[in-house]
Design a protein around this motif. Structure first.
Motif, PDB file in Angstrom:
ATOM      1  N   ALA A  24       8.868 -11.640  10.948  1.00  0.00           N
ATOM      2  CA  ALA A  24       9.188 -11.298   9.562  1.00  0.00           C
ATOM      3  C   ALA A  24       8.860 -12.489   8.671  1.00  0.00           C
ATOM      4  O   ALA A  24       9.411 -13.575   8.849  1.00  0.00           O
ATOM      5  CB  ALA A  24      10.669 -10.928   9.441  1.00  0.00           C
ATOM      6  N   ASP A  26       8.776 -14.067   4.957  1.00  0.00           N
ATOM      7  CA  ASP A  26       9.207 -13.972   3.561  1.00  0.00           C
ATOM      8  C   ASP A  26       8.000 -14.028   2.634  1.00  0.00           C
ATOM      9  O   ASP A  26       7.006 -14.708   2.931  1.00  0.00           O
ATOM     10  CB  ASP A  26      10.144 -15.129   3.220  1.00  0.00           C
ATOM     11  N   HIS A  56       6.726  -8.034   6.221  1.00  0.00           N
ATOM     12  CA  HIS A  56       6.730  -9.014   5.134  1.00  0.00           C
ATOM     13  C   HIS A  56       7.695  -8.647   4.019  1.00  0.00           C
ATOM     14  O   HIS A  56       8.019  -7.477   3.792  1.00  0.00           O
ATOM     15  CB  HIS A  56       5.317  -9.210   4.563  1.00  0.00           C
ATOM     16  N   SER A 173      13.541  -6.294   3.431  1.00  0.00           N
ATOM     17  CA  SER A 173      12.612  -6.607   4.522  1.00  0.00           C
ATOM     18  C   SER A 173      13.319  -7.162   5.758  1.00  0.00           C
ATOM     19  O   SER A 173      12.857  -6.960   6.884  1.00  0.00           O
ATOM     20  CB  SER A 173      11.545  -7.596   4.047  1.00  0.00           C
ATOM     21  N   ASP A 174      14.442  -7.872   5.578  1.00  0.00           N
ATOM     22  CA  ASP A 174      15.201  -8.345   6.737  1.00  0.00           C
ATOM     23  C   ASP A 174      15.688  -7.170   7.570  1.00  0.00           C
ATOM     24  O   ASP A 174      15.664  -7.205   8.806  1.00  0.00           O
ATOM     25  CB  ASP A 174      16.405  -9.179   6.297  1.00  0.00           C
ATOM     26  N   ALA A 177      12.728  -5.565   9.475  1.00  0.00           N
ATOM     27  CA  ALA A 177      12.383  -6.342  10.666  1.00  0.00           C
ATOM     28  C   ALA A 177      13.385  -6.099  11.783  1.00  0.00           C
ATOM     29  O   ALA A 177      13.007  -5.953  12.953  1.00  0.00           O
ATOM     30  CB  ALA A 177      12.322  -7.824  10.313  1.00  0.00           C
ATOM     31  N   GLN A 178      14.654  -6.058  11.443  1.00  0.00           N
ATOM     32  CA  GLN A 178      15.691  -5.818  12.451  1.00  0.00           C
ATOM     33  C   GLN A 178      15.526  -4.446  13.094  1.00  0.00           C
ATOM     34  O   GLN A 178      15.554  -4.312  14.325  1.00  0.00           O
ATOM     35  CB  GLN A 178      17.065  -5.928  11.810  1.00  0.00           C
ATOM     36  N   TYR A 191      12.196 -14.828  12.030  1.00  0.00           N
ATOM     37  CA  TYR A 191      12.189 -14.859  10.573  1.00  0.00           C
ATOM     38  C   TYR A 191      11.569 -16.178  10.107  1.00  0.00           C
ATOM     39  O   TYR A 191      12.104 -17.257  10.382  1.00  0.00           O
ATOM     40  CB  TYR A 191      13.614 -14.761  10.023  1.00  0.00           C
ATOM     41  N   THR A 193      11.000 -18.377   7.005  1.00  0.00           N
ATOM     42  CA  THR A 193      11.689 -18.466   5.718  1.00  0.00           C
ATOM     43  C   THR A 193      11.380 -19.794   5.027  1.00  0.00           C
ATOM     44  O   THR A 193      10.798 -20.695   5.629  1.00  0.00           O
ATOM     45  CB  THR A 193      13.213 -18.393   5.932  1.00  0.00           C
ATOM     46  N   LYS A 232      19.711 -13.046   6.800  1.00  0.00           N
ATOM     47  CA  LYS A 232      18.997 -13.178   8.072  1.00  0.00           C
ATOM     48  C   LYS A 232      19.957 -13.393   9.235  1.00  0.00           C
ATOM     49  O   LYS A 232      19.750 -12.865  10.335  1.00  0.00           O
ATOM     50  CB  LYS A 232      17.969 -14.299   7.975  1.00  0.00           C
ATOM     51  N   HIS A 235      21.501  -9.954  10.029  1.00  0.00           N
ATOM     52  CA  HIS A 235      20.571  -9.074  10.735  1.00  0.00           C
ATOM     53  C   HIS A 235      20.238  -9.603  12.129  1.00  0.00           C
ATOM     54  O   HIS A 235      19.992  -8.820  13.059  1.00  0.00           O
ATOM     55  CB  HIS A 235      19.296  -8.880   9.901  1.00  0.00           C
ATOM     56  N   ILE A 249      15.277 -18.177  13.389  1.00  0.00           N
ATOM     57  CA  ILE A 249      15.196 -18.374  11.943  1.00  0.00           C
ATOM     58  C   ILE A 249      14.650 -19.773  11.723  1.00  0.00           C
ATOM     59  O   ILE A 249      15.281 -20.759  12.108  1.00  0.00           O
ATOM     60  CB  ILE A 249      16.585 -18.228  11.277  1.00  0.00           C
TER      61      ILE A 249
END
Length: 428
Positions: A24, A26, A56, A173-174, A177-178, A191, A193, A232, A235, A249
């Motif tokens: 994912a 950002d 994204h 979007s988070d 992705a989850q 993620y 970020t 994030k 999720h 992350i």
């Protein structure tokens, strides 16, 4: 890259080959200078047969459009109310970011496809608030995504969901992705970020958290966290509780962050992991080489007695190893003395780059639990240099050598190391 780095990467390839990684990104990372390097990292993942799905975000681009067009947004994340104008700008931003990603992937000869794999419904009216064109995910078209992956095509998924009746909705979007990671039973959700990861109360990076620790941390510190990083973490916890082994992350602005996180023991960001990520088990014959490597430095520092492979092979039933991510990073031995209801803790060692992560204490607690379950009333150990650690972290107390079982006392007197004798009573 040096030879040791390459060897480290090669050790992970059999474990990850043909596994699905949901990455994912950002919107701010797509817009940053390091994005072209991330694309090269994605090419490396594909070259070792890791299946990649890209999701994204668009918050950064949405804010830029609102400034350019002098338009006020109802929300930027897809969590709050999405009015008509914000929805229109969201479609524009998502289209632009998707195109930018496809264009970048083509420069590394990576085939990709923009998808409409998110089936969504309106978020609806909650607490008297009409969320208008914000959506909630109903399901993921798994067969579509899997078909693309089988054809070596990278699915690119934006934060827009479709209801099958010609309507679309803005989604966080988070969350996308989850859901994608859970639906595909992905090995990893990553993620990327503009944040270094999860920071503790002192502003220091937390390298890893199991699900229960992550829940406790969220409960304690969520109010102090920036909303994007809090999202994030939430999720990540949800994904780990629903079948995703690990969620990472990390700072996508950092060069080589993606590869460093995936192909190294320590990583560069924060990892949230399901409980099966680490375990303590009885040592096997094939582990002897790893144990010898672990104890080499402590032996040279005169912290533990020298041991050969034949010594460990002879005493193998008493050895246990600590595994993390299928890598042996710690070991311990627990020797029984049934006649005196005592057990000896010995050969505790933790890999250098895993120190100060609580592994030693976990091994000590394991030795205590094992000894207690086997009916022993006291756990003792001998230490020349690490005795303060055992006293401060393990709750051991110093004793006279006279407490040792006779056969162990004879060895103690013979070797002449004059180790401190420590003990701990067991509740069993």
């Amino acid at each position: 890259m040096n030879v040791s780095d390459l060897r480290g990467i090669l050790a992970y390839i059999p474990q990850f080959r043909e596994k699905v990684f949901v990455i994912a990104i950002d919107g701010a990372i797509v817009a940053c200078e390091n994005f072209s390097n991330i694309v090269l990292d994605l090419a490396v993942l594909r070259s070792v047969s890791i299946k990649v799905v890209l999701v994204h975000g668009i918050a950064h681009q949405l804010k830029q459009l609102s400034i350019l067009l002098n338009t006020q947004l109802s929300n930027t994340t897809g969590i709050g109310v999405t009015d008509q104008k914000t929805y229109e700008l969201s479609l524009m931003a998502s289209s632009n970011v998707t195109f930018q990603i496809l264009e970048a992937l083509s420069t590394s000869d990576l085939r990709a496809c923009a998808t409409n794999a998110i089936v969504a419904h309106p978020f609806g009216i909650v607490g008297g608030i009409d969320y208008q064109l914000t959506g909630r995910i109903k399901k993921i078209d798994v067969s579509f995504i899997e078909y693309l992956l089988q054809k070596n095509i990278i699915p690119v998924i934006g934060p827009i969901g479709y209801d099958g009746e010609g309507k679309s909705y803005r989604i966080n979007s988070d969350s996308v992705a989850q859901f994608v990671a859970e639906s595909l039973q992905a090995e990893k959700l990553i993620y990327l970020t503009p944040y270094p990861g999860i920071l503790n109360g002192e502003g220091k990076l937390i390298r890893e958290l199991d699900v229960s620790s992550a829940l406790e941390f969220h409960k304690t510190f969520s109010k102090d966290m920036a909303e994007p990083i809090r999202s994030k973490l939430e999720h990540a916890i949800h994904a780990c509780k629903n079948g995703v082994n690990r969620v990472h992350i990390l700072d996508g602005r950092m060069d080589e962050a993606l590869l460093s996180e995936i192909f190294s023991n320590s990583g560069v960001g924060t990892m949230i992991y399901a409980n099966q990520y680490e375990s303590i088990r009885q040592a096997r014959r094939k582990d002897i080489g790893s144990i010898l490597k672990l104890i080499q430095e402590p032996i040279e520092a005169d912290e533990i007695l020298p041991r050969k492979g034949t010594d460990i092979a002879r005493d193998l039933p008493f050895y246990y190893v600590f595994e993390r991510d299928n890598q042996i990073v710690g070991c311990i031995a627990v020797y029984p003395y049934p006649k005196t209801s005592q057990a000896e803790l010995a050969c505790l060692s933790v890999a250098k780059n895993y120190e100060n992560q609580g592994i030693g204490r976990k091994l000590i607690r394991f030795a205590e639990k094992l000894s207690s379950e086997q009916g022993f009333k006291q756990l003792f150990l001998l230490s020349t240099r690490a005795y303060l650690y055992f006293m401060q972290k393990g709750g051991f107390k110093e004793a006279d050598p006279s407490i040792l079982p006779l056969e162990r006392k004879l060895k103690y007197e013979k070797n002449g190391r004059r180790s401190k004798v420590l003990y701990k009573s067991l509740n069993g």
